[in-house]
Design an enzyme around this catalytic site. Sequence first.
Site, mmCIF file in Angstrom:
data_model
loop_
_atom_site.group_PDB
_atom_site.id
_atom_site.type_symbol
_atom_site.label_atom_id
_atom_site.label_comp_id
_atom_site.label_asym_id
_atom_site.label_seq_id
_atom_site.Cartn_x
_atom_site.Cartn_y
_atom_site.Cartn_z
ATOM 1 N N HIS A 186 38.892 33.290 44.445
ATOM 2 C CA HIS A 186 40.258 32.857 44.752
ATOM 3 C C HIS A 186 40.693 31.710 43.846
ATOM 4 O O HIS A 186 41.876 31.577 43.536
ATOM 5 C CB HIS A 186 40.359 32.451 46.221
ATOM 6 C CG HIS A 186 40.370 33.613 47.157
ATOM 7 N ND1 HIS A 186 41.378 34.552 47.146
ATOM 8 C CD2 HIS A 186 39.505 34.011 48.104
ATOM 9 C CE1 HIS A 186 41.125 35.473 48.061
ATOM 10 N NE2 HIS A 186 39.995 35.164 48.649
ATOM 11 N N ASP A 451 31.724 51.056 35.565
ATOM 12 C CA ASP A 451 30.623 51.946 35.927
ATOM 13 C C ASP A 451 30.216 52.847 34.769
ATOM 14 O O ASP A 451 29.036 53.172 34.611
ATOM 15 C CB ASP A 451 30.997 52.800 37.149
ATOM 16 C CG ASP A 451 30.586 52.129 38.454
ATOM 17 O OD1 ASP A 451 29.611 51.362 38.442
ATOM 18 O OD2 ASP A 451 31.245 52.371 39.480
ATOM 19 N N CYS A 498 41.377 51.968 33.528
ATOM 20 C CA CYS A 498 41.614 51.105 34.685
ATOM 21 C C CYS A 498 40.477 50.120 34.916
ATOM 22 O O CYS A 498 40.516 49.326 35.856
ATOM 23 C CB CYS A 498 41.864 51.925 35.957
ATOM 24 S SG CYS A 498 40.449 52.905 36.504
#
Length: 538
Positions: A186, A451, A498
């Site tokens: 954050h 990945d 992406c």
Amino acid sequence: MTTGFGLPVFHGVAIGPAVVYRKAQRILPVPSGDPAVEQAKFDAALETAREQLTALFEKAKKDIGEEHAAIVEVQLLMLDDLDYLDGVAMAIEGGAAAAIAALDTGEEFAQVFAAMDDEYMKARSADIRDMSHRLYDILCGAGGFQLPSEGSFLLVAEDLAPSETIQLPRERILAFLTRQGSSSSHTAILARTLNIPSLVQSDIPLEVAEDCKILAVDGFTGTWYADPDEETLAVLRKKQAEAAAARNALEAYRGKESITKGGRKILLAANIGSPEDAVDAIKADAEGVGLMRSEFLYLGRDSLPTEDELFEAYKKVAEIMGHRPVVIRTLDIGADKQVSYMGLEKEENPALGLRGLRICLTREEIFRPQLRAIYRASAYGHLNVMFPMVASVWELKAAKALCANVRAELEAEGVPTRDVPIGVMVETPAAAVLAHELAKEADFFSVGTNDLTQYTLAVDRQNAKLGEFYDPYHPALLALMAHIAKAANEAGIWAGICGELGADPKMQEKFIEMGYTELSMAAGRILETRKLVCESEL
């Protein structure tokens, strides 16, 4: 002058006085010896925490907007999580003090999130720790830290909890330096929102920050300087002025089409994790959503979300994005992303286990409501669906057949739907090699570079000891990515990126050259990428 380094999460230069944020000292509680007494203490602390977080949410919503205040909602959900509550109760029954039970159980849950392979979900471990530390402090009566009431400063801390970041005087903070944290924490998210240069995982000793008169951060190089000399200050101030001018210049690209000088149109989209993130995407001038993760709808609860709950979330995103395309990745959970109510077994090798489309095809009672929700929401926008962890053509065909079945079912019920393009998230080497065959069945490809890198190189990207072997620029990976784009182009479908490489300036022009026509990234990177696209000679 003392210098050191950290991981930069936003570029730029900041110079000013330092304020060290120190958390309250926690006193180790002594158990009463009576589980009933400890449980009563915990139950009372739970209500106090709920009141505090609810008040914090309302304050944050008013001060910084609902999309950023929403980080408190994860903690509020965890206060009602039955697995968490049962874990605390079991620890108390075993003789633990209520405060220790709350803290230790929260840490167990946080470690589960931290082990996930999705950076967004991994960062939620901080929310869980924040919540359990809040309960601990309530039970131990710990006080809070007071920031100076005026003046701007660079904030230095061991780490910052989510609830702490949203209470900070944002307009007075010049930079963050934390000794812990990650690029998805954050603190990093807030730094990018505020456009302030910041470092996480820095090696700055808190005592050095407390003793220095001036602290400087170079977010371009990841360097910090305590009491820099005049020559260094002059260099940094020049960099600071140049960075400010460059940021202002990016505004000239707001609203422009992302077209190269050679006429190639590139769609610049945002990766999001919730409907609230879609608001940030619009503010950042994103041309769509290239990846909407569905996991947030399934985590932090004790039962599967209903079809209506999923529908409302997807509908909200569709309405926020309007005419812009939205790609929804279906549930990518299982193995390391455990949710107890699904009853998934622990696996020896979770990265190769039951996850993504594999679990959806074997658990139709989970998959079908999500597909129904997506098709119902399609009437409110321009939705696309994308399947993760595809390795074979038959998997895609099976998922497509279920989509057709679901749409026919909804139309028979009189529920309006629209065509929903179906894509493959190419993240296994098998899918990359079979790209020409998959392209005959898919409407688009979107490459999950994180990945795909891990599986291609056989390197666990969560293993810090293997960092030098995890190479996102490896020639084998780039060859696969070129092959994927070529297969898509020859089949007449679009291909996008992406994964994290989509925001990498060193790779973006290379991707365009390969034939990719969509790049999806964190919303804050849209304008600088548009500048790169518009200046490209391709």
